[in-house]
Design an enzyme around this catalytic site. Structure first.
Site, PDB file in Angstrom:
ATOM      1  N   ARG A 145       0.825  -1.206   0.000  1.00 45.63           N
ATOM      2  CA  ARG A 145       0.000   0.000   0.000  1.00 45.63           C
ATOM      3  C   ARG A 145       0.857   1.254   0.000  1.00 45.63           C
ATOM      4  NH1 ARG A 145      -3.749   1.473   5.151  1.00 45.63           N
ATOM      5  NH2 ARG A 145      -1.967   2.709   5.791  1.00 45.63           N
ATOM      6  N   CYS A 162       0.130   5.570   0.600  1.00 48.54           N
ATOM      7  CA  CYS A 162      -0.868   6.540   1.050  1.00 48.54           C
ATOM      8  C   CYS A 162      -0.296   7.934   0.827  1.00 48.54           C
ATOM      9  CB  CYS A 162      -1.217   6.311   2.520  1.00 48.54           C
ATOM     10  SG  CYS A 162      -2.587   7.335   3.082  1.00 48.54           S
TER      11      CYS A 162
END
Length: 124
Positions: A102, A104
């Site tokens: 991930r 962000c």
């Protein structure tokens, strides 16, 4: 082989793009905002937007025949990283055994005044 994924249980594209594309065994999903697909509206509360984003992702996964454990990568765009802890609580509740890679990123703005948007890649 390329297949376009379209479901009425996730918000319709708000521009010239598809909700998602399956290519070979990989699902590439466009960024999902916290738009309620039934009303076309978005709540102003960050937590409610984040939950709706995850529900919209769930709808696309379901339509394409994938599950959350098939997601290998997400990219999250947020207008305020002060909401990072709240996001992690909601996001984490959707992944049981396998958590994807991930990124962000804080951004200046998102379409329709959204506070969070998540795109993903899933693979069988």
């Amino acid at each position: 082989m390329k297949k376009t994924i379209m479901t009425n249980t996730a918000p319709a594209a708000i521009g010239p793009y598809s909700q998602a594309i399956v290519s070979a065994l990989r699902l590439y999903a466009s960024g999902q905002l916290g738009i309620n697909p039934q009303t076309g509206e978005m709540n102003d509360d960050f937590a409610l937007q984040a939950k709706q984003v995850m529900e919209n992702i769930s709808a696309i996964l379901n339509e394409a025949g994938y599950v959350f454990e098939d997601i290998v990568k997400t990219t999250i765009f947020m207008t305020d990283l002060a909401n990072f802890t709240c996001l992690n609580e909601i996001y984490g509740s959707y992944f049981k055994s396998s958590k994807p890679a991930r990124s962000c990123i804080q951004v200046a703005g998102l379409p329709k005044g959204g506070k969070v948007e998540i795109e993903f890649i899933a693979e069988k």
